[in-house]
Scaffold this active site. Structure first.
Site, PDB file in Angstrom:
ATOM      1  N   ALA A  70       0.865  -1.181   0.000  1.00  0.00           N
ATOM      2  CA  ALA A  70       0.000   0.000   0.000  1.00  0.00           C
ATOM      3  C   ALA A  70       0.904   1.235   0.000  1.00  0.00           C
ATOM      4  O   ALA A  70       2.066   1.171   0.406  1.00  0.00           O
ATOM      5  CB  ALA A  70      -0.898  -0.015   1.229  1.00  0.00           C
ATOM      6  N   GLY A  73       0.675  -5.104   1.118  1.00  0.00           N
ATOM      7  CA  GLY A  73      -0.583  -5.234   0.381  1.00  0.00           C
ATOM      8  C   GLY A  73      -0.376  -5.857  -0.996  1.00  0.00           C
ATOM      9  O   GLY A  73      -1.269  -6.511  -1.531  1.00  0.00           O
ATOM     10  N   GLU A  85      -0.449  -9.435  -0.461  1.00  0.00           N
ATOM     11  CA  GLU A  85      -1.828  -9.827  -0.142  1.00  0.00           C
ATOM     12  C   GLU A  85      -2.704  -9.881  -1.389  1.00  0.00           C
ATOM     13  O   GLU A  85      -3.582 -10.734  -1.503  1.00  0.00           O
ATOM     14  CB  GLU A  85      -2.407  -8.868   0.905  1.00  0.00           C
ATOM     15  CG  GLU A  85      -1.715  -9.049   2.261  1.00  0.00           C
ATOM     16  CD  GLU A  85      -2.071  -7.965   3.266  1.00  0.00           C
ATOM     17  OE1 GLU A  85      -1.892  -6.777   2.936  1.00  0.00           O
ATOM     18  OE2 GLU A  85      -2.539  -8.303   4.360  1.00  0.00           O
ATOM     19  N   GLU A 115       5.197  -5.125   6.948  1.00  0.00           N
ATOM     20  CA  GLU A 115       4.445  -4.109   7.705  1.00  0.00           C
ATOM     21  C   GLU A 115       5.007  -3.895   9.099  1.00  0.00           C
ATOM     22  O   GLU A 115       4.936  -2.796   9.651  1.00  0.00           O
ATOM     23  CB  GLU A 115       2.963  -4.506   7.809  1.00  0.00           C
ATOM     24  CG  GLU A 115       2.168  -4.349   6.525  1.00  0.00           C
ATOM     25  CD  GLU A 115       2.176  -5.598   5.645  1.00  0.00           C
ATOM     26  OE1 GLU A 115       3.093  -6.429   5.800  1.00  0.00           O
ATOM     27  OE2 GLU A 115       1.257  -5.727   4.818  1.00  0.00           O
TER      28      GLU A 115
HETATM   29  N1  DAK Z   1       4.610   3.191  -0.844  1.00  0.00           N
HETATM   30  C1  DAK Z   1       4.999   4.341  -1.406  1.00  0.00           C
HETATM   31  N2  DAK Z   1       6.137   4.469  -2.102  1.00  0.00           N
HETATM   32  C2  DAK Z   1       6.925   3.399  -2.248  1.00  0.00           C
HETATM   33  C3  DAK Z   1       6.577   2.136  -1.674  1.00  0.00           C
HETATM   34  C4  DAK Z   1       5.336   2.057  -0.940  1.00  0.00           C
HETATM   35  N3  DAK Z   1       4.885   0.929  -0.400  1.00  0.00           N
HETATM   36  N4  DAK Z   1       7.552   1.262  -1.970  1.00  0.00           N
HETATM   37  C5  DAK Z   1       8.467   1.933  -2.696  1.00  0.00           C
HETATM   38  N5  DAK Z   1       8.098   3.205  -2.868  1.00  0.00           N
HETATM   39  C6  DAK Z   1       8.801   4.262  -3.602  1.00  0.00           C
HETATM   40  C7  DAK Z   1      10.034   4.731  -2.850  1.00  0.00           C
HETATM   41  O1  DAK Z   1       9.687   5.694  -1.892  1.00  0.00           O
HETATM   42  C8  DAK Z   1      10.850   5.297  -3.984  1.00  0.00           C
HETATM   43  O2  DAK Z   1      10.334   6.555  -4.324  1.00  0.00           O
HETATM   44  P1  DAK Z   1      11.347   7.814  -4.657  1.00  0.00           P
HETATM   45  O3  DAK Z   1      12.223   7.925  -3.460  1.00  0.00           O
HETATM   46  O4  DAK Z   1      12.085   7.361  -5.888  1.00  0.00           O
HETATM   47  O5  DAK Z   1      10.437   8.972  -4.877  1.00  0.00           O
HETATM   48  C9  DAK Z   1      10.549   4.369  -5.149  1.00  0.00           C
HETATM   49  O6  DAK Z   1       9.320   3.731  -4.811  1.00  0.00           O
HETATM   50  C10 DAK Z   1      11.605   3.297  -5.335  1.00  0.00           C
HETATM   51  O7  DAK Z   1      11.791   2.651  -4.109  1.00  0.00           O
HETATM   52  P2  DAK Z   1      13.236   2.454  -3.421  1.00  0.00           P
HETATM   53  O8  DAK Z   1      14.162   3.529  -3.813  1.00  0.00           O
HETATM   54  O9  DAK Z   1      13.013   2.204  -1.987  1.00  0.00           O
HETATM   55  O10 DAK Z   1      13.706   1.119  -4.171  1.00  0.00           O
HETATM   56  P3  DAK Z   1      14.686  -0.013  -3.622  1.00  0.00           P
HETATM   57  O11 DAK Z   1      14.901  -0.900  -4.788  1.00  0.00           O
HETATM   58  O12 DAK Z   1      15.867   0.584  -2.933  1.00  0.00           O
HETATM   59  O13 DAK Z   1      13.857  -0.799  -2.525  1.00  0.00           O
HETATM   60  C11 DAK Z   1      11.877  -1.886  -1.609  1.00  0.00           C
HETATM   61  C12 DAK Z   1      12.712  -1.504  -2.874  1.00  0.00           C
HETATM   62  C13 DAK Z   1      10.605  -2.560  -2.108  1.00  0.00           C
HETATM   63  C14 DAK Z   1      12.673  -2.877  -0.763  1.00  0.00           C
HETATM   64  C15 DAK Z   1      11.600  -0.588  -0.802  1.00  0.00           C
HETATM   65  O14 DAK Z   1      11.065   0.390  -1.682  1.00  0.00           O
HETATM   66  C16 DAK Z   1      10.625  -0.825   0.314  1.00  0.00           C
HETATM   67  O15 DAK Z   1      10.969  -1.365   1.361  1.00  0.00           O
HETATM   68  N6  DAK Z   1       9.367  -0.388   0.098  1.00  0.00           N
HETATM   69  C17 DAK Z   1       8.326  -0.444   1.106  1.00  0.00           C
HETATM   70  C18 DAK Z   1       7.813  -1.858   1.273  1.00  0.00           C
HETATM   71  C19 DAK Z   1       6.770  -1.951   2.356  1.00  0.00           C
HETATM   72  O16 DAK Z   1       7.037  -1.600   3.524  1.00  0.00           O
HETATM   73  N7  DAK Z   1       5.578  -2.392   2.003  1.00  0.00           N
HETATM   74  C20 DAK Z   1       4.464  -2.481   2.938  1.00  0.00           C
HETATM   75  C21 DAK Z   1       3.660  -1.194   2.949  1.00  0.00           C
HETATM   76  S1  DAK Z   1       2.319  -1.282   4.103  1.00  0.00           S
HETATM   77  C22 DAK Z   1      -5.302  -2.616   4.375  1.00  0.00           C
HETATM   78  C23 DAK Z   1      -4.918  -3.230   3.241  1.00  0.00           C
HETATM   79  C24 DAK Z   1      -3.564  -3.271   2.909  1.00  0.00           C
HETATM   80  C25 DAK Z   1      -2.616  -2.648   3.653  1.00  0.00           C
HETATM   81  C26 DAK Z   1      -3.017  -2.029   4.798  1.00  0.00           C
HETATM   82  C27 DAK Z   1      -4.371  -1.983   5.174  1.00  0.00           C
HETATM   83  N8  DAK Z   1      -6.678  -2.603   4.758  1.00  0.00           N
HETATM   84  C28 DAK Z   1      -7.658  -3.318   3.914  1.00  0.00           C
HETATM   85  C29 DAK Z   1      -7.101  -2.106   6.010  1.00  0.00           C
HETATM   86  C30 DAK Z   1      -1.241  -2.730   3.230  1.00  0.00           C
HETATM   87  C31 DAK Z   1      -0.207  -2.133   3.897  1.00  0.00           C
HETATM   88  C32 DAK Z   1       1.121  -2.131   3.270  1.00  0.00           C
HETATM   89  O17 DAK Z   1       1.353  -2.668   2.204  1.00  0.00           O
END
Ligand code: DAK
Length: 261
Positions: A69, A112, A115, A135
């Site tokens: 997400a 997400g 998921e 998360e």
């Molecule tokens: N959201 C927003 N931006 C993201 C992102 C994300 N999840 N993942 C990556 N980006 C963006 C980065 O900020 C970066 O943007 P700029 O800095 O270039 O502007 C760009 O994508 C490239 O990412 P990185 O520079 O970080 O790339 P790397 O190759 O170094 O790393 C990575 C890739 C995937 C390991 C890293 O980007 C990362 O850790 N990303 C976050 C992964 C994460 O934590 N995902 C979980 C998010 S929480 C719900 C339903 C669903 C959810 C919640 C509630 N309900 C039904 C209630 C879901 C929650 C989640 O998914």
């Protein structure tokens, strides 16, 4: 003939009898903003209603499936606001899609994004795929079924490892644990998913729908109720033209042609 549907954050191509939906926000690794989820739901509702489409491939393209997400969208929201936005309801149409949905996963499928893959019926992974629920690193837990679908597939201990460490599984490990169907070189992921979608699309659609429903019910019901429900669907299928066609085609040593009736 390929028909494209117009969206901003996803690309939808219908090449009957299959369709391919591609998440398309490469700059943020296909992060699933509310707008993306909205478009995805809208496209899936149309594809579910479109009779010429019998199976759908969902992918993020050659490099990344979805990194979760959109963290930027969530960072400053409060609990009540989350509740009021009915996020859960907005993700539900994906899980309720009635036709076979095949995830073609290359690169990251995190949070997400993972998921979404788990809501699909089959998962084809490229060798670059990484599946995980990070998360915990953000001070939250999965919110779209991760804590429930992982243990139902891989058991408690692996699910705990995934949820508590936040570390992603490689495609090969995910395959060994039975959470993806196949691992192939990344360039083959989408073609293989499309080939499998076409293979399924040749089958009698009502039976396909009942088979999908029946397997999903195994996650919801006690065995006796699941068996009773399966039997009802089995009997119901004898009311379809496709059952007559399927069985007579076999007896006449020809290939059945199914109409979904
Ligand atoms: N959201 C927003 N931006 C993201 C992102 C994300 N999840 N993942 C990556 N980006 C963006 C980065 O900020 C970066 O943007 P700029 O800095 O270039 O502007 C760009 O994508 C490239 O990412 P990185 O520079 O970080 O790339 P790397 O190759 O170094 O790393 C990575 C890739 C995937 C390991 C890293 O980007 C990362 O850790 N990303 C976050 C992964 C994460 O934590 N995902 C979980 C998010 S929480 C719900 C339903 C669903 C959810 C919640 C509630 N309900 C039904 C209630 C879901 C929650 C989640 O998914």
């Amino acid at each position: 003939m390929i028909v494209a549907m117009a969206y901003e954050h996803i690309v939808v191509e219908i090449d009957a009898p299959i369709a391919t939906v591609t998440l398309n926000r490469p700059k943020v690794l296909n992060a699933l903003s509310p707008a993306v989820i909205g478009e995805l739901n809208d496209a899936l509702a149309s594809l579910d209603a479109e009779e010429s489409v019998r199976a759908v491939v969902l992918t993020g393209g050659p490099k990344v499936f979805a990194a979760g997400a959109d963290i930027g969208d969530m960072a400053d929201r409060g609990a009540v606001e989350q509740l009021q936005r009915d996020q859960t309801g907005r993700w539900a149409p994906l899980a309720g899609f009635t036709k076979p949905l095949i995830a073609a996963v290359n690169g990251y499928a995190l949070g997400g994004g993972c998921e979404v893959a788990l809501m699909c019926d089959l998962i084809i992974a490229g060798d670059t795929a990484r599946l995980g629920q990070p998360e915990i690193n953000l001070g939250i837990i999965p919110g779209a079924g991760g804590t429930q679908r992982w243990p139902r597939t891989v058991g408690k201990y692996i699910a705990m490892e995934v949820m508590l460490t936040g570390a992603a599984l490689t495609a090969q490990r995910a395959y060994e644990l039975g959470i993806v169907n196949r691992v192939v070189p990344a360039e083959m992921t989408i073609p293989l998913a499309q080939r499998m979608a076409r293979q399924i699309a040749e089958k009698p659609p009502v039976a396909v729908r009942m088979a999908k429903e029946a397997v999903l019910k195994a996650f919801e019901m006690p065995l006796s109720e699941g068996l009773a429900s399966e039997r009802k669907s089995f009997y119901f299928l004898f009311a379809t033209d496709d059952q007559k066609e399927g069985m007579h085609a076999f007896l006449e040593k020809r290939k059945g042609v199914f109409k979904g009736r």
